[in-house]
Design a protein around this motif. Structure first.
Motif, short mmCIF file in Angstrom:
data_model
loop_
_atom_site.label_atom_id
_atom_site.label_comp_id
_atom_site.label_asym_id
_atom_site.label_seq_id
_atom_site.Cartn_x
_atom_site.Cartn_y
_atom_site.Cartn_z
N GLY A 29 -1.21 -2.10 7.04
CA GLY A 29 -0.12 -2.24 7.99
C GLY A 29 0.42 -0.87 8.40
N LYS A 67 8.33 8.89 13.57
CA LYS A 67 7.36 9.74 12.90
C LYS A 67 6.51 10.49 13.92
CE LYS A 67 4.47 11.05 9.61
NZ LYS A 67 4.81 12.36 9.13
N ASN A 123 4.87 7.03 1.38
CA ASN A 123 4.42 6.25 2.54
C ASN A 123 4.14 4.84 2.07
OD1 ASN A 123 3.78 8.36 4.86
ND2 ASN A 123 3.29 9.26 2.88
N ILE A 124 4.75 3.88 2.74
CA ILE A 124 4.68 2.49 2.27
C ILE A 124 4.35 1.57 3.43
CG2 ILE A 124 6.03 0.61 1.24
CD1 ILE A 124 7.87 3.15 0.33
N SER A 125 3.41 0.66 3.18
CA SER A 125 3.15 -0.38 4.17
C SER A 125 2.84 -1.68 3.44
CB SER A 125 1.98 0.01 5.08
OG SER A 125 0.79 0.06 4.32
N GLU A 138 7.65 6.25 6.18
CA GLU A 138 7.66 7.35 5.22
C GLU A 138 9.09 7.53 4.71
OE1 GLU A 138 5.99 11.89 5.47
OE2 GLU A 138 7.53 11.31 6.90
N VAL A 169 0.86 -1.18 0.00
CA VAL A 169 0.00 0.00 0.00
C VAL A 169 0.89 1.24 0.00
CG1 VAL A 169 -1.71 1.30 1.34
CG2 VAL A 169 -1.85 -1.20 1.20
N ILE A 170 0.63 2.13 -0.94
CA ILE A 170 1.49 3.31 -1.07
C ILE A 170 0.64 4.58 -1.19
CG2 ILE A 170 3.29 4.44 -2.46
CD1 ILE A 170 3.87 1.58 -3.61
N GLY A 171 1.02 5.60 -0.45
CA GLY A 171 0.41 6.94 -0.61
C GLY A 171 1.54 7.94 -0.71
N LEU A 172 1.39 8.92 -1.60
CA LEU A 172 2.48 9.88 -1.80
C LEU A 172 2.08 11.28 -1.33
CD1 LEU A 172 3.89 9.05 -5.37
CD2 LEU A 172 4.51 8.04 -3.18
N GLU A 173 3.04 11.95 -0.70
CA GLU A 173 2.89 13.37 -0.39
C GLU A 173 3.90 14.10 -1.26
OE1 GLU A 173 2.47 13.72 4.25
OE2 GLU A 173 3.60 11.93 3.71
N VAL A 211 -1.49 15.55 -1.33
CA VAL A 211 -1.50 14.30 -0.57
C VAL A 211 -2.44 13.30 -1.22
CG1 VAL A 211 -1.91 13.25 1.70
CG2 VAL A 211 -1.08 15.62 1.55
N SER A 212 -1.90 12.16 -1.59
CA SER A 212 -2.75 11.15 -2.24
C SER A 212 -3.39 10.24 -1.20
CB SER A 212 -1.94 10.30 -3.21
OG SER A 212 -1.34 9.21 -2.52
N GLU A 213 -4.44 9.57 -1.60
CA GLU A 213 -5.00 8.47 -0.82
C GLU A 213 -4.02 7.29 -0.92
OE1 GLU A 213 -8.23 8.02 0.83
OE2 GLU A 213 -7.90 10.19 0.88
N PRO A 214 -4.09 6.37 0.05
CA PRO A 214 -3.21 5.19 -0.06
C PRO A 214 -3.74 4.23 -1.12
CG PRO A 214 -4.50 5.12 1.98
CD PRO A 214 -4.85 6.41 1.31
P1 ADP Z 1 1.06 12.59 7.83
O1 ADP Z 1 0.57 13.95 7.45
O2 ADP Z 1 1.33 12.42 9.26
O3 ADP Z 1 2.23 12.14 7.00
P2 ADP Z 1 -1.37 11.44 6.62
O4 ADP Z 1 -2.45 10.70 7.31
O5 ADP Z 1 -1.71 12.76 6.08
O6 ADP Z 1 -0.13 11.53 7.57
O7 ADP Z 1 -0.88 10.51 5.46
C1 ADP Z 1 0.18 10.81 4.68
C2 ADP Z 1 0.23 9.87 3.52
O8 ADP Z 1 0.36 8.54 3.93
C3 ADP Z 1 -0.97 9.91 2.61
O9 ADP Z 1 -0.51 10.01 1.28
C4 ADP Z 1 -1.65 8.59 2.82
O10 ADP Z 1 -2.25 8.11 1.65
C5 ADP Z 1 -0.51 7.69 3.21
N1 ADP Z 1 -0.87 6.57 4.09
C6 ADP Z 1 -1.65 6.60 5.18
N2 ADP Z 1 -1.73 5.39 5.73
C7 ADP Z 1 -0.96 4.56 4.98
C8 ADP Z 1 -0.60 3.17 5.07
N3 ADP Z 1 -1.04 2.39 6.04
N4 ADP Z 1 0.22 2.69 4.12
C9 ADP Z 1 0.70 3.46 3.14
N5 ADP Z 1 0.41 4.76 3.03
C10 ADP Z 1 -0.41 5.31 3.93
#
Ligand code: ADP
Ligand code: MG
Length: 480
Positions: free
Chosen positions: A214, A269, A202-204, A218, A11-15, A160-163
């Protein structure tokens, strides 16, 4: 590792931070130009002197709205700014002005190669300064670091993307498309190497089929698309190894080291409450009228996806369309050429062929060469009118890029115009046949593929100037 990979879902989300190309800073009148003398763009506001007041730069807001619209976001009627507290040597105020719970853009998405990636939000904030560490360029042999505050206060849009991404490839595709978009709409130059666009990944991992994500790590400090992909791949394996050994992934920030090809822990973090966000008392909440949004929407240029589709409707392959769109300079040049009425097919052959090769070799952008859209169009029209062959066109395009000359001038000066006069071609063809009696009899005995040999000889005799169609016809006439 490969079979272990099958057990897990990634699972990946990017900032992504995009530096907005405003003339001045987001809350101060100093310039934002890159490469100025250190600490020359540092007004009292940038230095965080007591008693100064930030003033919001409207252009930064315009760019935020434009980006939001390009990313299919809603632009709420109201947004506000908040203080995010940090202690850092390159942040003299002791806090960063950002947007916490009421960002300028929310609920967007991006279609990337057929997959919809959600965009949670995008918010405006100020950048910090830069630390130049001991031993770096200009500080060789030193044991101290210096601070350059020129970058402090440069406007950033954090997207900020969704995961929603499930592989390093999807993450890379998303990042590349985002880069295309900010460049085409003119809000950011999208240069990962220089840091005008930065990405935290962000990777899990979770067991396949699981519904619960999971714990994520980051990853910071990826400054190319390939590094992003490498960093994610490394991180996936690292996390799988931990989990397989019965351990737990901890939530932390890790730094990618592209030389060592590994991530290293940087710090645990923080959670949002660690920053003690509170509303910025020196800035009013911002009301964004619907008229304002529509005014900006009306200025939206063609987006990369629409451009690719338009090119494909002109007969370009998906691959060619993508390659041209990736290189904005080439795409804008191509658009000019199309506007002037040139055949897209011939234009693309030149752009993807000789022109792209020359640009690659010289590391130039198309607008750094002397080729103008008008001159390329003229060259194409000479080919279409059969004044010159395609081959001659390929021979002279490089000179046109180097010295800006017109195709018609080169053709005239060097006598390159195509010989379509059948009488002249016949004479040469006959000469070629007379000089090669063995090949002629072989041809007559059924070795018809020898036609290519004769065509080649005639072209050689005419230095490539004979009209190939006419040559073929005339040779067949003589030989058959
Ligand atoms: P923060 O601002 O503390 O970094 P956020 O909740 O805004 O935290 O999330 C930041 C990024 O992490 C977003 O892009 C989101 O999609 C991604 N993210 C959140 N949870 C997970 C997860 N379990 N695995 C991978 N990416 C995630
Ligand atoms: Mg984060």
């Amino acid at each position: 590792m490969e079979d272990l990979r099958d057990k897990y879902e990634v699972v990946i989300g990017l900032e992504v931070h995009a530096q907005l190309k405003t003339k001045s800073k987001i809350f101060a009148p100093d310039g934002c130009e890159f490469g100025k003398e250190p600490n020359s763009e540092t007004s009292p506001i940038t230095l965080g002197m007591p008693g100064v007041l930030p003033v919001l730069n409207k252009e930064a807001v315009n760019m935020g709205i434009l980006t939001g619209l390009a990313l299919n976001c809603e632009i709420p009627e109201r947004c506000k700014f908040d203080r995010k507290q940090y202690f850092y040597p390159d942040l003299p105020k002791g806090y960063q002005i950002s947007q916490y719970d009421e960002p300028i853009c929310v609920n967007g998405y991006l279609n990337v190669k057929g997959k919809k990636i959600g965009i949670t939000r995008a918010h405006l904030e100020e950048d910090a300064g830069k630390l130049v560490h001991a031993g770096a360029d200009g500080l060789a042999g030193s044991s101290y670091s210096l601070v350059d505050l020129n970058r402090a206060g440069t406007p950033l849009l954090e997207i900020v993307s969704e995961p929603d991404m499930r592989s390093s490839e999807e993450a890379r595709n998303y990042m590349e498309e985002l880069r295309n978009i900010v460049r085409y709409i003119g809000v950011c130059d999208g240069n990962l190497e220089e840091g005008s666009m930065r990405c935290d990944a962000n990777i899990s991992i979770m067991p396949k089929g699981s519904k619960e994500f999971g714990t994520r790590a980051e990853i910071k400090n990826v400054n190319s698309f390939s590094a992003l992909q490498r960093a994610i791949e490394y991180e996936i394996d690292r996390q799988i190894e931990i989990v397989e050994e019965g351990g737990k992934v901890v939530q932390e920030t890790r730094l990618w080291d592209d030389n060592a090809r590994e991530t290293k822990s940087m710090r645990g973090k923080e959670d949002a409450h660690d920053y003690r966000y509170f509303p910025e008392p020196d800035l009013m909440p911002l009301k964004i009228s619907r008229e304002w949004v529509e005014e900006i929407r009306a200025k939206m240029p063609e987006l990369p996806q629409a451009k690719r589709e338009r090119y494909m409707s002109l007969g370009l392959s998906e691959y060619d369309a993508s390659v041209i769109v990736e290189q904005m300079g080439l795409a804008l040049f191509f658009d000019e050429v199309l506007k002037l009425g040139a055949s897209p097919k011939i234009a693309v052959n030149f752009i993807m062929g000789e022109i792209a090769a020359y640009l690659k070799e010289t590391k130039l952008e198309i607008n750094e060469t002397k080729l103008t859209p008008e001159n390329l169009v003229e060259l194409i029209s000479l080919i279409e009118k059969n004044t010159i062959s395609n081959n001659i066109g390929k021979q002279i395009i490089v000179d046109m890029m180097k010295d800006g000359s017109k195709a018609s001038e080169i053709v005239e000066k060097r006598g390159l115009s195509q010989i379509s006069d059948t009488g002249a071609i016949k004479e040469i063809a006959q000469k070629v046949c007379d000089a090669n009696p063995a090949q002629v009899s072989a041809y007559k005995n059924g070795k018809v593929q020898l036609l290519g040999f004769f065509v080649g000889q005639v072209m050689k005799e005419t230095k490539g100037r004979a009209n190939p169609k006419a040559v073929n016809e005339i040779l067949k006439e003589i030989l058959d």
